[in-house]
Design a protein around this motif. Structure first.
Motif, PDB file in Angstrom:
ATOM      1  N   VAL A  50     -46.003  58.068  -8.958  1.00 18.28           N
ATOM      2  CA  VAL A  50     -45.085  58.715  -8.010  1.00 18.28           C
ATOM      3  C   VAL A  50     -44.362  57.664  -7.170  1.00 18.28           C
ATOM      4  O   VAL A  50     -43.141  57.680  -7.036  1.00 18.28           O
ATOM      5  N   GLY A  51     -45.127  56.722  -6.621  1.00 18.60           N
ATOM      6  CA  GLY A  51     -44.536  55.706  -5.742  1.00 18.60           C
ATOM      7  C   GLY A  51     -43.428  54.921  -6.440  1.00 18.60           C
ATOM      8  O   GLY A  51     -42.268  54.936  -6.007  1.00 18.60           O
ATOM      9  N   HIS A  52     -43.757  54.244  -7.531  1.00 21.81           N
ATOM     10  CA  HIS A  52     -42.747  53.420  -8.203  1.00 21.81           C
ATOM     11  C   HIS A  52     -41.659  54.265  -8.871  1.00 21.81           C
ATOM     12  O   HIS A  52     -40.510  53.854  -8.956  1.00 21.81           O
ATOM     13  N   ALA A  53     -42.043  55.451  -9.339  1.00 20.50           N
ATOM     14  CA  ALA A  53     -41.067  56.273 -10.066  1.00 20.50           C
ATOM     15  C   ALA A  53     -39.959  56.782  -9.153  1.00 20.50           C
ATOM     16  O   ALA A  53     -38.882  57.141  -9.633  1.00 20.50           O
ATOM     17  N   THR A  54     -40.216  56.848  -7.848  1.00 24.56           N
ATOM     18  CA  THR A  54     -39.216  57.397  -6.925  1.00 24.56           C
ATOM     19  C   THR A  54     -38.518  56.307  -6.107  1.00 24.56           C
ATOM     20  O   THR A  54     -37.933  56.580  -5.067  1.00 24.56           O
ATOM     21  N   GLU A  55     -38.567  55.062  -6.598  1.00 20.42           N
ATOM     22  CA  GLU A  55     -37.802  53.980  -5.975  1.00 20.42           C
ATOM     23  C   GLU A  55     -36.367  54.048  -6.512  1.00 20.42           C
ATOM     24  O   GLU A  55     -36.147  53.923  -7.720  1.00 20.42           O
ATOM     25  N   LEU A  56     -35.414  54.215  -5.645  1.00 21.20           N
ATOM     26  CA  LEU A  56     -34.036  54.435  -6.084  1.00 21.20           C
ATOM     27  C   LEU A  56     -33.452  53.220  -6.815  1.00 21.20           C
ATOM     28  O   LEU A  56     -32.658  53.367  -7.739  1.00 21.20           O
ATOM     29  N   ASP A  57     -33.852  52.020  -6.424  1.00 16.38           N
ATOM     30  CA  ASP A  57     -33.316  50.837  -7.125  1.00 16.38           C
ATOM     31  C   ASP A  57     -33.791  50.802  -8.576  1.00 16.38           C
ATOM     32  O   ASP A  57     -33.036  50.418  -9.469  1.00 16.38           O
ATOM     33  N   ARG A  58     -35.032  51.216  -8.821  1.00 18.01           N
ATOM     34  CA  ARG A  58     -35.507  51.302 -10.211  1.00 18.01           C
ATOM     35  C   ARG A  58     -34.731  52.375 -10.959  1.00 18.01           C
ATOM     36  O   ARG A  58     -34.342  52.176 -12.113  1.00 18.01           O
ATOM     37  N   MET A  59     -34.528  53.531 -10.310  1.00 12.72           N
ATOM     38  CA  MET A  59     -33.817  54.635 -10.953  1.00 12.72           C
ATOM     39  C   MET A  59     -32.408  54.201 -11.345  1.00 12.72           C
ATOM     40  O   MET A  59     -31.858  54.649 -12.346  1.00 12.72           O
ATOM     41  N   ARG A  97     -31.685  48.628 -11.246  1.00  6.66           N
ATOM     42  CA  ARG A  97     -31.666  47.314 -10.596  1.00  6.66           C
ATOM     43  C   ARG A  97     -32.869  46.451 -10.960  1.00  6.66           C
ATOM     44  O   ARG A  97     -32.842  45.237 -10.817  1.00  6.66           O
ATOM     45  N   GLU A  98     -33.941  47.077 -11.432  1.00  7.68           N
ATOM     46  CA  GLU A  98     -35.143  46.334 -11.843  1.00  7.68           C
ATOM     47  C   GLU A  98     -35.338  46.405 -13.357  1.00  7.68           C
ATOM     48  O   GLU A  98     -36.432  46.160 -13.845  1.00  7.68           O
ATOM     49  N   ALA A  99     -34.269  46.770 -14.086  1.00  3.98           N
ATOM     50  CA  ALA A  99     -34.427  47.011 -15.531  1.00  3.98           C
ATOM     51  C   ALA A  99     -34.907  45.767 -16.277  1.00  3.98           C
ATOM     52  O   ALA A  99     -35.576  45.878 -17.302  1.00  3.98           O
ATOM     53  N   ALA A 100     -34.583  44.581 -15.769  1.00  2.00           N
ATOM     54  CA  ALA A 100     -34.984  43.369 -16.476  1.00  2.00           C
ATOM     55  C   ALA A 100     -36.390  42.928 -16.118  1.00  2.00           C
ATOM     56  O   ALA A 100     -36.971  42.088 -16.796  1.00  2.00           O
ATOM     57  N   PHE A 101     -36.946  43.467 -15.042  1.00  2.00           N
ATOM     58  CA  PHE A 101     -38.270  42.971 -14.631  1.00  2.00           C
ATOM     59  C   PHE A 101     -39.244  44.094 -14.296  1.00  2.00           C
ATOM     60  O   PHE A 101     -39.961  44.560 -15.160  1.00  2.00           O
ATOM     61  N   ALA A 102     -39.255  44.566 -13.043  1.00  2.00           N
ATOM     62  CA  ALA A 102     -40.290  45.533 -12.667  1.00  2.00           C
ATOM     63  C   ALA A 102     -40.183  46.802 -13.497  1.00  2.00           C
ATOM     64  O   ALA A 102     -41.183  47.454 -13.767  1.00  2.00           O
ATOM     65  N   GLY A 103     -38.978  47.149 -13.895  1.00  2.00           N
ATOM     66  CA  GLY A 103     -38.814  48.282 -14.797  1.00  2.00           C
ATOM     67  C   GLY A 103     -37.907  49.349 -14.218  1.00  2.00           C
ATOM     68  O   GLY A 103     -37.326  49.201 -13.144  1.00  2.00           O
ATOM     69  N   SER A 104     -37.792  50.444 -14.959  1.00  2.00           N
ATOM     70  CA  SER A 104     -36.889  51.522 -14.571  1.00  2.00           C
ATOM     71  C   SER A 104     -37.730  52.703 -14.089  1.00  2.00           C
ATOM     72  O   SER A 104     -38.845  52.541 -13.628  1.00  2.00           O
ATOM     73  N   SER A 105     -37.177  53.895 -14.197  1.00  2.00           N
ATOM     74  CA  SER A 105     -37.941  55.094 -13.889  1.00  2.00           C
ATOM     75  C   SER A 105     -37.439  56.226 -14.766  1.00  2.00           C
ATOM     76  O   SER A 105     -36.250  56.305 -15.061  1.00  2.00           O
ATOM     77  N   PHE A 106     -38.353  57.095 -15.137  1.00  2.00           N
ATOM     78  CA  PHE A 106     -37.927  58.282 -15.888  1.00  2.00           C
ATOM     79  C   PHE A 106     -37.163  59.238 -14.976  1.00  2.00           C
ATOM     80  O   PHE A 106     -36.461  60.120 -15.457  1.00  2.00           O
ATOM     81  N   HIS A 121     -35.446  54.032  -0.486  1.00  2.00           N
ATOM     82  CA  HIS A 121     -34.425  52.996  -0.650  1.00  2.00           C
ATOM     83  C   HIS A 121     -34.224  52.177   0.619  1.00  2.00           C
ATOM     84  O   HIS A 121     -34.847  52.441   1.650  1.00  2.00           O
ATOM     85  N   ASP A 122     -33.338  51.191   0.513  1.00  2.00           N
ATOM     86  CA  ASP A 122     -32.940  50.376   1.662  1.00  2.00           C
ATOM     87  C   ASP A 122     -31.436  50.572   1.881  1.00  2.00           C
ATOM     88  O   ASP A 122     -30.816  51.415   1.217  1.00  2.00           O
ATOM     89  N   ARG A 123     -30.853  49.793   2.787  1.00  2.00           N
ATOM     90  CA  ARG A 123     -29.441  50.028   3.134  1.00  2.00           C
ATOM     91  C   ARG A 123     -28.500  49.812   1.945  1.00  2.00           C
ATOM     92  O   ARG A 123     -27.580  50.581   1.718  1.00  2.00           O
ATOM     93  N   GLN A 124     -28.730  48.729   1.185  1.00  2.00           N
ATOM     94  CA  GLN A 124     -27.762  48.442   0.118  1.00  2.00           C
ATOM     95  C   GLN A 124     -27.923  49.398  -1.058  1.00  2.00           C
ATOM     96  O   GLN A 124     -26.927  49.801  -1.661  1.00  2.00           O
ATOM     97  N   THR A 125     -29.165  49.771  -1.382  1.00  2.00           N
ATOM     98  CA  THR A 125     -29.367  50.688  -2.507  1.00  2.00           C
ATOM     99  C   THR A 125     -28.805  52.067  -2.165  1.00  2.00           C
ATOM    100  O   THR A 125     -28.137  52.706  -2.986  1.00  2.00           O
ATOM    101  N   ALA A 126     -29.076  52.520  -0.938  1.00  2.00           N
ATOM    102  CA  ALA A 126     -28.539  53.815  -0.505  1.00  2.00           C
ATOM    103  C   ALA A 126     -27.013  53.761  -0.480  1.00  2.00           C
ATOM    104  O   ALA A 126     -26.335  54.703  -0.921  1.00  2.00           O
TER     105      ALA A 126
END
Lengths: 459, 504
Positions: free
Chosen positions: B269-278, B281-290, B346-351
């Protein structure tokens, strides 16, 4: 504001020391990096690091303090006093012994720290800019990261050691998507990007994106897999970082045998694999002396300055050495083989390139990288994790399509026992565990019966 | 609770921060920055390991420096260094602006930050009773050695105890007028017992369940966790685990204890709802989200029993702060309400990039050398107000497992397929615990798992736990996030045998 340089800091700290023995380590360096997503920059950084670590020994007891930042005379003296205060309170250290007899000082000890070329990223920006445009023309987007890191380590001891190591490393990696299939990935290790071609890496990405055009579904099961160097690096990271001799003799690692013995001497690989370290290996250089700002199971502060040389951990498929401190080597009556910060896995001469291994495959899966690897059972080194950014079906020597990702459950030790072919060893970087071991060179391995226990649609 | 005098950071608290920050912001403006922030940060860390009562490793480290982040022509630049003088920060601001210009050809859309309120200058500190850094080293080591002793006395063949303590001090100023000073203390003690089988050379290990907490030394001496009680029980549990039978793989009903469920919440739940992953922005490393942005308000994440909140305000939780590293005030907001996805993080830039009006305040930078990136807040599963206790949940299971303590954890890049083990799997038969089983993992996929949630326990089962070592971004940054949850009952979850890899 003038602050003492690294060499002066070490002399100042040693002059202020009142303990029985003192070790001072200064690390100075800089990181420059770029990060991009959807073919656009998301971060760029330029960061300095400067750290002074002091280890004091008083009556066989240890205190260790590390200070990073602007460190003037007052902070240096505080760090020494702090380390000595901790040492006086500490219980006796089981690994206590005199520091190693110093050898000759590093000839470049007095040289100033080489400043980083300010333009280290500039050429790369130009290549990336061209690369983003090329990706755009082909309906692709690029994600990725480039990093250059320089570190100089100075080690001085109250017994007279004055040792220095200048190291640098860099890497570059790309994930590409074209909206038609799953993403693909490629990477390169480099020093300062002058020897990498973004266009060349894009050629590799394009080849992989073409493989993605034919999708194949496969059930979970045991498959022959071609495990590429980056993934082998992740697996060998576990094999190396759990190879402490003391822990093995205590019975609590996968290298343990009954009755306080270890598995040294056992044949552990099905092919004549040699796993070795060598601080002077070309392209993989690391400090040729031991540096320990604090002790761990595999490293003792009392061994600071110990010379490091070529070490064979596995020789021709047999476990030859585990990682020792002087304490564990003396206690167990074994040859002293301390931890070295690089790692090389090699098969017999003449190992093939990726294309050769593919060509010799009747039916198997070519992997790209492994991800989110975690230990499931310390006693067997069983790991789980997932495949990432490309699983390709090989039939009759050719890639015939791309498969979804899988979860695997296997132990690196079981994998090398089953391995049947070893490719050419090349410098690489573990994708999941990064620079847990700083410099590595690994081959592709052919591993039959790799247990892929679940499928996942995740990309 | 007694609130002590604020912890003192000699050499940091007395820095002329206004002068330093002003010098950096002035230089950034001269260099063409339309926005700039300055982060002075000191992180004091203690790491100590005691093995079988004898010290193996101990180090206290202090890291101090300053990072300057600028936006020049809509492009980020960042420079970080250790020279805490007006000249030093001035030079960093110039380097940050120069870097932004160097990388300008790679910019996509100009960075857009959400508009956020500017608070009056503020000083925030996390609550604690005893500053761990004021405890004499001998006392710390003696306590950990005592823990090893309890495990050995109880029959463990080997024991080790480990303690990490962090004291993070941050001064944040930005070109929009924010001036924030914060200090946070958190720690993670743990102990391991080993049982060695001298006959066949194998072994079994078990770790304490006590979570990391944003508390002081009092946490090790009885406030918030009963360490002595846990250490006294562990050796028998370890013996039982080592001798336990294996389990036929298949689908089992699981009562998951909060000491295990927190990590499943973190990963699924935690990582899946990070807007930068969605947003890739993390596709090359931490990953994406369904999870996709358009799923908010639509996606059935779990059963109606599932309500998950995000916050950075719960006392003693690991992500709790006064303000994030964009200077946005800490808040609390829902992620999943009665099974429906309703929010993200999210943070300011992602939002801003996503076209949202406000940030949820999740920017965090590990050290002065790191750029702030969106990091997980505390993400917690709510208990049922009149919900059952753990025994009652176990009583509702005919054939299943009671899952206690996190252990091995792995999940794919999109946060779908997972595999988790535990410190202990207790077999449940006909509503009663009948001994442990071993070499077990529960597996599955995120939505199937949360939709199989049948009952959540009451507030009496709730525990705030968390992850102290969560990695994300390149260069890799470590952050801590709190996760509170009750015990909960999940029906028919796939369970595998980790020795054979066989799944149900």
């Amino acid at each position: 504001m003038s602050t003492p340089g690294p060499q002066e800091t070490i002399e100042m700290a040693l002059a202020a020391a009142r303990g029985d023995a003192t070790v001072v380590i200064v690390e100075s360096g800089v990181d420059r990096y770029l990060r991009w997503a959807d073919s656009a920059l998301v971060a760029a950084g330029d960061a300095d690091e400067y750290r002074v670590s002091v280890v004091s020994v008083v009556g066989g007891r240890v205190g260790a303090v590390s200070v990073s930042g602007r460190v003037g005379r007052a902070e240096i003296v505080d760090a020494v006093d702090g380390a000595e205060a901790v040492a006086r309170q500490a219980p006796p250290a089981p690994d206590a012994r005199p520091l190693p007899e110093p050898g000759a000082a590093s000839p470049h000890w007095d040289d100033p720290v080489r400043p980083l070329a300010s333009g280290v990223l500039a050429g790369l920006v130009e290549q990336l800019s061209t690369g983003f445009a090329r990706a755009d023309r082909h309906g692709q987007v690029l994600h990725g990261y480039a990093e250059h890191r320089a570190r100089t380590t100075f080690l001085g001891t109250s017994t007279g050691a004055r040792l220095r190591h200048d190291g640098s490393a860099g890497h570059l990696e790309f994930t590409a998507r074209d909206g038609r299939g799953a993403p693909v990935w490629t990477s390169a290790v480099t020093d300062d990007f002058t020897d990498v071609s973004v266009a060349g890496l894009q050629d590799d990405l394009d080849r992989r994106l073409r493989w993605e055009r034919r999708r194949v579904d496969l059930p979970p099961g045991r498959y022959e897999c071609l495990v590429p160097p980056s993934a082998v690096a992740d697996l060998m990271n576990y094999a190396y970082t759990t190879a402490g001799a003391g822990a093995a003799a205590q019975g609590r690692t996968a290298y343990s045998r009954a009755g306080g013995r270890t598995r040294i001497g056992e044949t552990i690989a099905g092919v004549p694999l040699t796993l070795r370290s060598d601080p002077r290996a070309e392209g993989l250089r690391c400090a040729p002396f031991l540096v320990a700002a604090a002790s761990s199971g595999a490293r003792s502060v009392f061994d600071n300055g110990l010379p490091l040389g070529p070490t064979r951990w596995w020789e021709q498929g047999r476990l030859r050495s585990l990682v020792h401190t002087r304490h564990s080597a003396e206690e167990l009556g074994m040859p002293l083989t301390p931890l070295v910060e690089n790692l090389i896995l090699e098969g017999p001469p003449g190992g093939g390139a990726e294309a050769d291994l593919i060509a010799r495959t009747r039916r198997g899966l070519l992997l790209t990288s492994l991800w989110y690897i975690r230990e499931v059972d310390l006693a067997t080194m069983a790991l789980t994790g997932v495949t990432r950014d490309g699983v390709y079906l090989v039939e009759d020597g050719e890639v015939v399509g791309a498969v979804h990702n899988f979860r695997f459950n296997d132990s690196p030790l079981a994998m090398v026992r089953r391995a049947t072919e070893v490719g050419r060893t090349v410098p690489t970087r573990a994708r999941d565990w990064g620079d847990a071991v700083a410099h590595v060179a690994m081959p592709m391995l052919r591993v039959p019966d790799f247990p892929l226990t679940a499928t996942t649609g995740a990309v | 609770m007694i609130t002590p005098a604020p912890a003192v950071e000699p050499g940091f608290d007395t820095l002329p921060v206004d002068d330093l920050a002003d010098a950096a912001l002035r230089q950034a403006r001269r260099g063409g920055a339309t926005y700039a922030d300055v982060r002075l940060r000191r992180v004091r860390v203690l790491r100590e390991r005691v093995r079988d009562g004898r010290p193996e490793s101990s180090q206290e480290s202090v890291e101090t420096g300053v990072g300057v982040r600028v936006l020049v022509d809509g492009t980020w630049g960042f420079a970080a260094g250790v020279e805490l003088s007006p000249g030093g920060v001035d030079a960093l601001a110039a380097r940050a602006c120069a870097l932004a210009r160097t990388v300008r050809p790679l910019r996509g859309e100009p960075v857009r930050l959400t508009a956020e309120p500017v608070p009056a200058p503020v000083d925030w500190q996390s609550p604690y009773e005893v500053d761990p850094f004021e405890v004499p080293a001998a006392e710390r080591t003696a306590l950990l050695a005592g823990w090893c002793g309890l495990l050995r006395d109880g029959g463990a063949h080997l024991a080790e105890a480990y303690l990490q303590v962090f004291r993070e001090s941050t001064v944040y100023h930005d070109s929009e007028g924010r001036r924030i000073r914060q200090r946070r203390i958190w720690l993670h003690p743990m102990a391991f017992g080993f049982r060695i089988d001298a006959g066949d050379g194998t072994f079994e290990a078990m770790r304490t369940l006590g979570p990391p907490a944003a508390r002081g030394w009092e946490y090790l001496t009885g406030t918030g966790w009963d360490w002595a009680g846990e250490l006294a029980r562990m050796p028998d549990l370890l013996d039982e685990k080592a001798a336990a039978p294996r389990l036929e793989p298949g689908r089992y009903d699981l009562v998951i204890d909060p000491t295990n469920l927190w990590l499943t919440i973190h990963e699924t739940v935690g990582h899946a709802t990070e807007l930068d992953r969605m947003r890739g922005r993390e596709a090359a490393f931490a990953g994406s989200s369904f999870v996709r942005q358009q799923d908010v308000g639509v996606l059935r994440y779990g059963s109606p029993q599932m309500t998950v909140v995000a916050d950075r305000t719960t006392p003693h939780a690991l992500a709790t702060v006064g303000y994030d590293d964009d200077g946005v005030a800490a808040g609390s907001w829902p992620l999943v309400t009665e099974g429906l996805l309703v929010g993200v993080q999210h943070d300011r830039q992602t939002a801003g990039a996503a076209g949202l009006d406000r940030s949820t305040g999740c920017a965090y930078a590990e050290s002065y050398r790191h750029l702030p990136v969106p990091r997980m807040p505390n993400v917690s599963l709510c208990p049922a107000p009149d919900g059952p206790d753990t025994d009652e949940l176990i009583g509702r299971v005919r054939d299943g497992l009671y899952v206690v303590g996190d252990n091995s954890f792995s999940i794919d890049m999109a946060r779908v397929n997972f595999q988790f083990t535990a410190q202990r799997f207790h077999r449940i038969r006909n509503g009663r615990l009948v001994g442990q089983v071993r070499d077990v993992a529960y597996t599955g996929t995120t939505l199937d798992f949360w939709r199989s949630l049948e009952v959540v326990g009451g507030p009496q089962t709730w525990l705030m736990s968390g992850a102290g070592q969560c990695g994300k971004a390149q260069p890799l940054q470590i952050a801590a996030a709190g996760h509170g949850c009750p015990s909960a009952l999940f029906r028919a979850v796939p369970v595998m045998d980790t020795r054979t890899g066989a799944t149900g």
